[in-house]
Design a protein around this motif. Structure first.
Motif, PDB file in Angstrom:
ATOM      1  N   ALA A 248      -6.951  12.670  24.518  1.00 60.03           N
ATOM      2  CA  ALA A 248      -5.961  13.492  25.627  1.00 60.03           C
ATOM      3  C   ALA A 248      -5.722  12.381  26.551  1.00 60.03           C
ATOM      4  N   SER A 249      -6.539  11.211  26.832  1.00 59.36           N
ATOM      5  CA  SER A 249      -6.351  10.332  27.922  1.00 59.36           C
ATOM      6  C   SER A 249      -5.197   9.264  27.515  1.00 59.36           C
ATOM      7  N   VAL A 250      -4.746   9.165  26.293  1.00 61.14           N
ATOM      8  CA  VAL A 250      -3.818   8.259  26.013  1.00 61.14           C
ATOM      9  C   VAL A 250      -2.493   8.909  26.258  1.00 61.14           C
ATOM     10  N   SER A 251      -1.523   7.934  26.947  1.00 65.88           N
ATOM     11  CA  SER A 251      -0.125   8.268  27.468  1.00 65.88           C
ATOM     12  C   SER A 251       0.984   8.323  26.118  1.00 65.88           C
ATOM     13  N   GLU A 252       2.031   9.107  26.347  1.00 66.69           N
ATOM     14  CA  GLU A 252       2.870   8.995  25.541  1.00 66.69           C
ATOM     15  C   GLU A 252       3.464   7.895  24.960  1.00 66.69           C
ATOM     16  N   ASP A 253       3.571   7.075  26.128  1.00 68.09           N
ATOM     17  CA  ASP A 253       4.252   5.681  25.928  1.00 68.09           C
ATOM     18  C   ASP A 253       3.367   4.847  24.918  1.00 68.09           C
ATOM     19  N   GLN A 254       2.140   4.638  25.239  1.00 68.10           N
ATOM     20  CA  GLN A 254       1.160   3.860  24.658  1.00 68.10           C
ATOM     21  C   GLN A 254       0.904   4.659  23.097  1.00 68.10           C
ATOM     22  N   ARG A 255       0.991   5.991  22.878  1.00 70.65           N
ATOM     23  CA  ARG A 255       0.887   6.277  21.693  1.00 70.65           C
ATOM     24  C   ARG A 255       2.209   5.915  20.728  1.00 70.65           C
ATOM     25  N   ALA A 256       3.303   5.875  21.308  1.00 69.33           N
ATOM     26  CA  ALA A 256       4.555   5.562  20.429  1.00 69.33           C
ATOM     27  C   ALA A 256       4.301   4.038  20.026  1.00 69.33           C
ATOM     28  N   ALA A 257       3.701   3.134  21.117  1.00 68.57           N
ATOM     29  CA  ALA A 257       3.600   1.896  20.695  1.00 68.57           C
ATOM     30  C   ALA A 257       2.747   1.643  19.500  1.00 68.57           C
ATOM     31  N   ASP A 258       1.425   2.297  19.832  1.00 66.16           N
ATOM     32  CA  ASP A 258       0.600   2.244  18.852  1.00 66.16           C
ATOM     33  C   ASP A 258       0.808   2.785  17.397  1.00 66.16           C
ATOM     34  N   ARG A 259       1.653   3.755  17.353  1.00 72.10           N
ATOM     35  CA  ARG A 259       2.054   4.147  15.966  1.00 72.10           C
ATOM     36  C   ARG A 259       2.994   3.242  15.362  1.00 72.10           C
ATOM     37  N   ARG A 260       3.829   2.501  16.114  1.00 70.91           N
ATOM     38  CA  ARG A 260       4.743   1.460  15.444  1.00 70.91           C
ATOM     39  C   ARG A 260       3.910   0.390  15.067  1.00 70.91           C
TER      40      ARG A 260
ATOM     41  N   ASP B  76       3.820  -0.616  11.074  1.00 74.73           N
ATOM     42  CA  ASP B  76       4.283  -1.854  10.528  1.00 74.73           C
ATOM     43  C   ASP B  76       3.347  -2.423   9.766  1.00 74.73           C
ATOM     44  N   TYR B  77       2.030  -2.478  10.490  1.00 76.39           N
ATOM     45  CA  TYR B  77       0.865  -3.263   9.677  1.00 76.39           C
ATOM     46  C   TYR B  77       0.524  -2.648   8.233  1.00 76.39           C
ATOM     47  N   THR B  78       0.836  -1.269   8.410  1.00 79.74           N
ATOM     48  CA  THR B  78       0.548  -0.556   6.930  1.00 79.74           C
ATOM     49  C   THR B  78       1.506  -1.075   5.924  1.00 79.74           C
ATOM     50  N   ALA B  79       2.847  -1.416   6.230  1.00 77.24           N
ATOM     51  CA  ALA B  79       3.644  -1.679   5.102  1.00 77.24           C
ATOM     52  C   ALA B  79       3.202  -2.963   5.012  1.00 77.24           C
ATOM     53  N   ARG B  80       2.846  -4.009   5.886  1.00 80.11           N
ATOM     54  CA  ARG B  80       2.437  -5.280   5.519  1.00 80.11           C
ATOM     55  C   ARG B  80       1.526  -5.324   4.629  1.00 80.11           C
ATOM     56  N   LEU B  81       0.260  -4.521   4.758  1.00 82.11           N
ATOM     57  CA  LEU B  81      -0.950  -4.432   3.929  1.00 82.11           C
ATOM     58  C   LEU B  81      -0.653  -3.873   2.350  1.00 82.11           C
ATOM     59  N   ALA B  82       0.280  -2.952   2.611  1.00 85.43           N
ATOM     60  CA  ALA B  82       0.597  -2.641   1.095  1.00 85.43           C
ATOM     61  C   ALA B  82       1.283  -3.581   0.442  1.00 85.43           C
ATOM     62  N   ARG B  83       2.267  -4.260   1.002  1.00 82.53           N
ATOM     63  CA  ARG B  83       3.012  -5.558   0.471  1.00 82.53           C
ATOM     64  C   ARG B  83       2.116  -6.591  -0.160  1.00 82.53           C
ATOM     65  N   VAL B  84       1.222  -6.895   0.659  1.00 84.55           N
ATOM     66  CA  VAL B  84       0.081  -7.813   0.402  1.00 84.55           C
ATOM     67  C   VAL B  84      -0.875  -7.606  -0.590  1.00 84.55           C
ATOM     68  N   THR B  85      -1.363  -6.461  -0.662  1.00 83.41           N
ATOM     69  CA  THR B  85      -2.209  -5.934  -1.635  1.00 83.41           C
ATOM     70  C   THR B  85      -1.407  -5.231  -2.930  1.00 83.41           C
ATOM     71  N   ARG B  86      -0.268  -4.881  -2.916  1.00 82.07           N
ATOM     72  CA  ARG B  86       0.354  -4.451  -3.982  1.00 82.07           C
ATOM     73  C   ARG B  86      -0.471  -2.951  -4.271  1.00 82.07           C
ATOM     74  N   HIS B  87      -1.327  -2.407  -3.462  1.00 84.52           N
ATOM     75  CA  HIS B  87      -1.857  -1.093  -3.424  1.00 84.52           C
ATOM     76  C   HIS B  87      -1.051  -0.081  -2.759  1.00 84.52           C
ATOM     77  N   PRO B  88      -1.129   1.081  -3.038  1.00 80.87           N
ATOM     78  CA  PRO B  88      -0.366   2.259  -2.320  1.00 80.87           C
ATOM     79  C   PRO B  88      -1.042   2.449  -0.878  1.00 80.87           C
ATOM     80  N   ILE B  89      -0.732   2.038  -0.158  1.00 77.03           N
ATOM     81  CA  ILE B  89      -1.060   2.284   1.418  1.00 77.03           C
ATOM     82  C   ILE B  89       0.117   2.686   2.099  1.00 77.03           C
ATOM     83  N   SER B  90      -0.205   3.767   2.883  1.00 76.11           N
ATOM     84  CA  SER B  90       0.940   4.294   3.740  1.00 76.11           C
ATOM     85  C   SER B  90       0.571   5.105   4.952  1.00 76.11           C
ATOM     86  N   THR B  91       1.555   5.363   5.744  1.00 72.90           N
ATOM     87  CA  THR B  91       1.435   6.579   6.809  1.00 72.90           C
ATOM     88  C   THR B  91       2.240   7.337   6.649  1.00 72.90           C
TER      89      THR B  91
END
Length: 317
Positions: free
Chosen positions: A132-144, A148-163
């Motif tokens: 509850a303490s996390v601001s909306e701006d920080q939430r949006a940045a952390d989601r991005r 982005d990192y999840t897509a990179r992990l999926a590409r590198v591992t060739r394993h189904p990793i998604s959000t």
């Protein structure tokens, strides 16, 4: 024969090399926030507590100090950090087959014995949650950052990793000091079988623990992961939060240990690199190659690793 109960173990803890920072043991008096008023207008937001503000100030000073010394690099490695296939083989074995901490025993160091190879065999579906303490701006940045990192992990591992797909099984919690009760309640929901030692890991995090990930093997399994929970402190400045995302999600995939000889790598407590490196991508590529099976010993995996690296020069393996 009874099925073995699932034991939660710490896969990774992000520990900064604070001894080298020469920082004071706590916030200076000049940085200590003023006490909040005892009475606030109804419906008003009291803002972060004094403890949360002090922690944010402390981590900001840690990040500034590390950056001033050329640490927390974001370049992924370069001409000054060469590595060979021999290095990759050694580092993979040390990072993938060992643990920093003894599973199910809180912050107790591991026995130092190699275990079997661990990885996810099913899809990894990552979900991000906030205190509850996390601001909306920080939430949006952390989601991005996580997306982005999840897509990179999926590409590198060739394993189904998604959000954002299906029922999540890898939960990333951004929680602040003021969200401790919320975090513990959520962890109890996500892992009702978690015992007191597991809950204590999250409840009693000292400030030297910047973030962590814990995972549970499947029912009757020791080497495959159907679920993981990562906790990242919301008080971190942006680069340190991103660094936690990179390290804990990668360790939650099965690269459980840190090794001082790994370079360039985030799996090293020297804090030279903040973000996943080219070296680390090779470790993840090897870990999720279908020829490497959960439960393999180092002796069983070694010839396969050599073959994969030898064949790599000829194209995809």
């Amino acid at each position: 024969m009874r099925a073995r109960p699932r034991t939660w173990g710490i896969l990774g803890l992000a520990l900064m090399a604070l001894a080298a920072c020469d920082l004071p043991s706590g916030p200076s008096k000049s940085a200590r926030p003023a006490a909040r008023p005892t009475a606030l207008p109804a419906g008003s937001d009291p803002g972060p507590s004094a403890n949360s503000q002090a922690l944010a100030t402390y981590y900001a000073r840690v990040e500034t100090d590390l950056l001033s010394r050329g640490l927390l690099r974001r370049d992924g490695g370069g001409p000054d950090t060469p590595y060979t296939d021999t290095d990759i083989l050694r580092n993979f074995e040390r990072i993938a087959f060992y643990d920093e901490y003894q599973p199910g025993a809180g912050y107790r160091p591991s026995s130092g014995r190699a275990g079997g190879l661990r990885k996810w065999v099913g899809p990894v579906r990552i979900n991000v949650e906030f205190g509850a303490s996390v601001s909306e701006d920080q939430r949006a940045a952390d989601r991005r950052v996580v997306a982005d990192y999840t897509a990179r992990l999926a590409r590198v591992t060739r394993h189904p990793i998604s959000t954002g797909t299906g029922t999540p099984n890898f939960h990333v919690l951004f929680m602040g000091e003021d969200d401790r009760a919320q975090a513990l309640a959520r962890i109890r929901q996500l892992a009702p079988e978690a015992g007191p030692s597991t809950l204590a890991i999250f409840r009693d995090m000292p400030r030297s623990i910047h973030c962590l990930v814990a995972a549970s093997p499947g029912q009757g399994e020791d080497h495959t992961y159907p679920r993981a929970i990562a906790l990242i402190r919301a008080e971190h400045p942006p680069l340190m939060r991103q660094s936690c995302v990179h390290e804990e999600l990668a360790q939650g995939l099965g690269l459980a240990d840190d090794f001082p000889g790994a370079r360039p790598s985030i799996f090293n407590d020297d804090d030279e690199f903040a973000l996943l490196t080219s070296h680390d991508e090779e470790l993840l590529w090897l870990l999720y190659h279908p020829d490497l099976k959960p439960g393999m010993t180092p002796d069983e995996a070694r010839p396969i690793l050599r073959r994969l690296l030898d064949a790599r020069a000829g194209g995809p393996v």
